[in-house]
Design a protein around this motif. Sequence first.
Motif, PDB file in Angstrom:
ATOM      1  N   VAL A  95      56.563  24.376  51.711  1.00 28.89           N
ATOM      2  CA  VAL A  95      55.554  25.259  52.321  1.00 28.89           C
ATOM      3  C   VAL A  95      54.826  25.884  51.036  1.00 28.89           C
ATOM      4  O   VAL A  95      55.211  26.380  50.066  1.00 28.89           O
ATOM      5  CB  VAL A  95      56.427  26.499  53.005  1.00 28.89           C
ATOM      6  CG1 VAL A  95      55.611  27.558  53.637  1.00 28.89           C
ATOM      7  CG2 VAL A  95      57.188  25.752  53.929  1.00 28.89           C
ATOM      8  N   GLU A  96      53.526  26.109  51.404  1.00 26.83           N
ATOM      9  CA  GLU A  96      52.519  26.431  50.497  1.00 26.83           C
ATOM     10  C   GLU A  96      51.624  27.563  51.001  1.00 26.83           C
ATOM     11  O   GLU A  96      51.368  27.378  52.097  1.00 26.83           O
ATOM     12  CB  GLU A  96      51.660  25.384  49.718  1.00 26.83           C
ATOM     13  CG  GLU A  96      52.573  24.382  48.588  1.00 26.83           C
ATOM     14  CD  GLU A  96      51.412  23.440  48.361  1.00 26.83           C
ATOM     15  OE1 GLU A  96      50.333  23.467  48.702  1.00 26.83           O
ATOM     16  OE2 GLU A  96      51.997  22.630  47.439  1.00 26.83           O
ATOM     17  N   PRO A  97      51.074  28.601  50.394  1.00 25.17           N
ATOM     18  CA  PRO A  97      50.044  29.455  50.899  1.00 25.17           C
ATOM     19  C   PRO A  97      48.742  28.886  51.162  1.00 25.17           C
ATOM     20  O   PRO A  97      48.559  27.910  50.482  1.00 25.17           O
ATOM     21  CB  PRO A  97      50.008  30.715  49.992  1.00 25.17           C
ATOM     22  CG  PRO A  97      50.475  29.983  48.795  1.00 25.17           C
ATOM     23  CD  PRO A  97      51.577  29.043  49.115  1.00 25.17           C
ATOM     24  N   LEU A  98      47.912  29.292  52.058  1.00 21.86           N
ATOM     25  CA  LEU A  98      46.807  28.473  52.584  1.00 21.86           C
ATOM     26  C   LEU A  98      45.918  28.900  51.140  1.00 21.86           C
ATOM     27  O   LEU A  98      45.092  27.898  50.761  1.00 21.86           O
ATOM     28  CB  LEU A  98      46.219  29.240  53.617  1.00 21.86           C
ATOM     29  CG  LEU A  98      44.767  28.632  54.022  1.00 21.86           C
ATOM     30  CD1 LEU A  98      44.761  27.122  54.227  1.00 21.86           C
ATOM     31  CD2 LEU A  98      44.308  29.607  55.262  1.00 21.86           C
ATOM     32  N   ARG A  99      45.949  30.189  50.687  1.00 19.27           N
ATOM     33  CA  ARG A  99      45.326  30.581  49.575  1.00 19.27           C
ATOM     34  C   ARG A  99      46.295  31.283  48.698  1.00 19.27           C
ATOM     35  O   ARG A  99      46.908  32.265  49.171  1.00 19.27           O
ATOM     36  CB  ARG A  99      44.072  31.228  49.768  1.00 19.27           C
ATOM     37  CG  ARG A  99      42.930  30.481  50.346  1.00 19.27           C
ATOM     38  CD  ARG A  99      41.606  31.025  50.404  1.00 19.27           C
ATOM     39  NE  ARG A  99      41.280  32.243  51.239  1.00 19.27           N
ATOM     40  CZ  ARG A  99      40.369  33.070  51.260  1.00 19.27           C
ATOM     41  NH1 ARG A  99      39.257  33.071  50.696  1.00 19.27           N
ATOM     42  NH2 ARG A  99      40.578  33.939  52.224  1.00 19.27           N
ATOM     43  N   SER A 100      46.082  31.219  47.193  1.00 23.63           N
ATOM     44  CA  SER A 100      47.077  31.902  46.314  1.00 23.63           C
ATOM     45  C   SER A 100      45.986  32.523  45.229  1.00 23.63           C
ATOM     46  O   SER A 100      45.186  31.651  44.687  1.00 23.63           O
ATOM     47  CB  SER A 100      48.028  31.229  45.893  1.00 23.63           C
ATOM     48  OG  SER A 100      48.735  32.073  44.933  1.00 23.63           O
ATOM     49  N   SER A 101      45.971  33.728  44.935  1.00 24.65           N
ATOM     50  CA  SER A 101      45.148  34.377  43.761  1.00 24.65           C
ATOM     51  C   SER A 101      46.077  35.240  42.965  1.00 24.65           C
ATOM     52  O   SER A 101      46.624  36.202  43.134  1.00 24.65           O
ATOM     53  CB  SER A 101      43.824  34.761  44.496  1.00 24.65           C
ATOM     54  OG  SER A 101      43.173  35.601  43.437  1.00 24.65           O
ATOM     55  N   GLN A 102      45.649  34.921  41.547  1.00 26.49           N
ATOM     56  CA  GLN A 102      46.405  36.020  40.710  1.00 26.49           C
ATOM     57  C   GLN A 102      45.189  36.905  40.258  1.00 26.49           C
ATOM     58  O   GLN A 102      44.134  36.352  39.738  1.00 26.49           O
ATOM     59  CB  GLN A 102      46.788  34.999  39.333  1.00 26.49           C
ATOM     60  CG  GLN A 102      47.837  34.440  39.695  1.00 26.49           C
ATOM     61  CD  GLN A 102      48.308  33.465  38.517  1.00 26.49           C
ATOM     62  OE1 GLN A 102      47.813  33.306  37.578  1.00 26.49           O
ATOM     63  NE2 GLN A 102      49.922  33.131  38.560  1.00 26.49           N
ATOM     64  N   VAL A 103      45.363  38.175  40.615  1.00 22.19           N
ATOM     65  CA  VAL A 103      44.476  39.154  40.269  1.00 22.19           C
ATOM     66  C   VAL A 103      44.438  39.554  38.991  1.00 22.19           C
ATOM     67  O   VAL A 103      45.547  40.013  38.575  1.00 22.19           O
ATOM     68  CB  VAL A 103      44.696  40.546  41.223  1.00 22.19           C
ATOM     69  CG1 VAL A 103      43.572  41.460  40.802  1.00 22.19           C
ATOM     70  CG2 VAL A 103      44.555  39.994  42.510  1.00 22.19           C
ATOM     71  N   ARG A 104      43.555  39.285  38.038  1.00 24.55           N
ATOM     72  CA  ARG A 104      43.434  39.724  36.601  1.00 24.55           C
ATOM     73  C   ARG A 104      42.327  40.571  36.401  1.00 24.55           C
ATOM     74  O   ARG A 104      41.131  40.570  37.124  1.00 24.55           O
ATOM     75  CB  ARG A 104      43.173  38.450  35.594  1.00 24.55           C
ATOM     76  CG  ARG A 104      44.663  37.780  35.804  1.00 24.55           C
ATOM     77  CD  ARG A 104      44.248  36.537  34.810  1.00 24.55           C
ATOM     78  NE  ARG A 104      45.727  35.822  34.538  1.00 24.55           N
ATOM     79  CZ  ARG A 104      46.000  34.766  35.079  1.00 24.55           C
ATOM     80  NH1 ARG A 104      45.229  34.380  36.085  1.00 24.55           N
ATOM     81  NH2 ARG A 104      47.090  34.149  34.747  1.00 24.55           N
ATOM     82  N   SER A 105      42.453  41.409  35.598  1.00 28.16           N
ATOM     83  CA  SER A 105      41.045  42.205  35.044  1.00 28.16           C
ATOM     84  C   SER A 105      40.209  41.832  34.225  1.00 28.16           C
ATOM     85  O   SER A 105      40.434  40.834  33.203  1.00 28.16           O
ATOM     86  CB  SER A 105      41.667  43.489  34.228  1.00 28.16           C
ATOM     87  OG  SER A 105      40.401  44.289  33.901  1.00 28.16           O
ATOM     88  N   GLN A 106      38.813  41.795  34.545  1.00 29.79           N
ATOM     89  CA  GLN A 106      37.897  40.991  33.663  1.00 29.79           C
ATOM     90  C   GLN A 106      37.278  41.667  32.527  1.00 29.79           C
ATOM     91  O   GLN A 106      36.456  41.284  31.798  1.00 29.79           O
ATOM     92  CB  GLN A 106      36.568  40.625  34.934  1.00 29.79           C
ATOM     93  CG  GLN A 106      37.019  39.500  35.899  1.00 29.79           C
ATOM     94  CD  GLN A 106      35.900  39.250  36.473  1.00 29.79           C
ATOM     95  OE1 GLN A 106      35.734  39.755  37.546  1.00 29.79           O
ATOM     96  NE2 GLN A 106      35.154  38.124  36.359  1.00 29.79           N
ATOM     97  N   ILE A 107      37.842  43.270  32.460  1.00 27.60           N
ATOM     98  CA  ILE A 107      37.424  43.856  31.291  1.00 27.60           C
ATOM     99  C   ILE A 107      38.592  44.522  30.972  1.00 27.60           C
ATOM    100  O   ILE A 107      39.606  44.602  31.597  1.00 27.60           O
ATOM    101  CB  ILE A 107      36.321  44.845  31.708  1.00 27.60           C
ATOM    102  CG1 ILE A 107      36.961  45.835  32.813  1.00 27.60           C
ATOM    103  CG2 ILE A 107      35.059  44.313  32.187  1.00 27.60           C
ATOM    104  CD1 ILE A 107      36.194  47.325  32.996  1.00 27.60           C
ATOM    105  N   GLY A 108      38.666  44.965  29.685  1.00 30.82           N
ATOM    106  CA  GLY A 108      39.631  45.942  29.222  1.00 30.82           C
ATOM    107  C   GLY A 108      39.329  47.294  29.366  1.00 30.82           C
ATOM    108  O   GLY A 108      38.280  47.906  29.620  1.00 30.82           O
ATOM    109  N   GLY A 109      40.492  48.073  29.760  1.00 30.73           N
ATOM    110  CA  GLY A 109      40.673  49.419  30.098  1.00 30.73           C
ATOM    111  C   GLY A 109      41.937  50.006  30.278  1.00 30.73           C
ATOM    112  O   GLY A 109      42.868  49.296  30.245  1.00 30.73           O
TER     113      GLY A 109
END
Length: 501
Positions: A95-109
């Motif tokens: 079984v796999e998710p339809l979509r999977s996303s690793q949320v990362r920050s595109q800036i430092g802070g």
Amino acid sequence: MNLCHCQKAVKYSGAVMTKKLFSGYRALAVVLLLAFALFALTGCSKKEGDKGTAPSAASPQSASPGAAKRPPVPVVVAKAQKADFPVSVNVVGTVEPLRSSQVRSQIGGLITEVRFREGDAVKSGQVLFQIDPRPIKGNIKQLEAELSRWEAQARSAESQLRALEAQAKTAESQVRTTEAQAKVAEAQSKTAEAQASLAGAQEKRYQTLMEKDFVTKEQFEQVKTGSTAAESSLTASKATIEATRSSAEASRSNAEALRAQVEAARASVESAKASGEATGAAIENAKIQLGYTTLTAPFSGLAGSISARAGDLVKANDASLVTLNQLNPILVRFAIPEGDLPDVMRYRKEGTLKVKAELPGRLGETREGKIVFVDNAVDRATGTIALKAEFENSDGALWPGQFTNLRLTLYTLGGAVLAPSPAIQTGQKGPYLYVVGADMTASLRPVRPGPSEGSLTVIEEGLAADETVVVDGQLRLTPGATVMIKPPVGATSETSKEAAK
């Protein structure tokens, strides 16, 4: 008693022979003695056996003309069925998710706020993390001030450019005027030169005439005065030419200088505008960076473990802050042998291809889905090709990482004759099975088996529906043997009666 008499006779005969042949033939005598004794013992045993079987030969069974009748062979039987049979491929999928996303920050802070909890169901666009936006907002204000300065400088340079362009036009007009004046002066000089030449010639002529007293001295002086005036006019014309030429050169130099200043002013305007555009682009980039301070869910799904909290300092494109998985609908990835690929592609195109997944932890429950992906190449290492099926999963019955059994139904055979798979045996001439007739005798029947599923096999040729076949006990059967139906292991008496019928 006969056996004992025989043994005694053998011993006596052996003793006699031994005495007669003892001198010179001892070894040969021993061999002959042993051979005779063995023959005698065999003969005695055979006679004893004949005496023991004599009563059996006199029994009624031995008196019958045929061989002894064999007892019925106990077997387990089952009825051949006629039913629709789905031809399918059974595989294990992941079984796999339809979509999977690793949320990362595109800036430092610095993370100032986390607006969800681990395991929450989040919606698309929902704010997950907030990073401190103040440094970027201050940078935007600074860039906007710089943009205003560049815009003011560009406006000033444009005003200066317009003034210089007007001066350059005036200078070009002056150049044209002085060039025209120079041409007029040149024409006047030519006229004065002609008049001076004519006056000089007339002066010479009058001087000759005066010397000859043809004219008076006063007349000569008058002509000489005119000649002198013509020379003075010529000299003045030449001076005017030089002056106009100098003025024209000065006008040209002034015009060239003004043109150079115009180009410099135009370059200054372009530079100010370019700097303003660069600053404007920096402002747009800073606004994009400001948008990155708010991290939102890219799609609706389930949040996993959170790896950063409020107060943590994050770097751009560093470790994942949280993983989102979309679970409804959900995918199951599996692989089939490359030999099944043509059938899968064919029946998928025809619309008969179906796929069902067993729901883990729900015994017997299945869910139907659809094939949404067929890989574009066969895995050379395993000889399989990967596929993906999509299933509705609003109740969360399927979870990413689980293994599940899949049945990929290619097509359905209508009205197929089905027999239990254990009934089919393989002989030298091919597959066969035993069919039990109404007289309880077994007959060997060659068959052509087709696809099988579970405990049933399609019989394409050689068997009809409702015929009784032997499922267990075939090893003791021969064609024409009488059988005795016994219940299968674990069956009740009612089941046994049904099997007998």
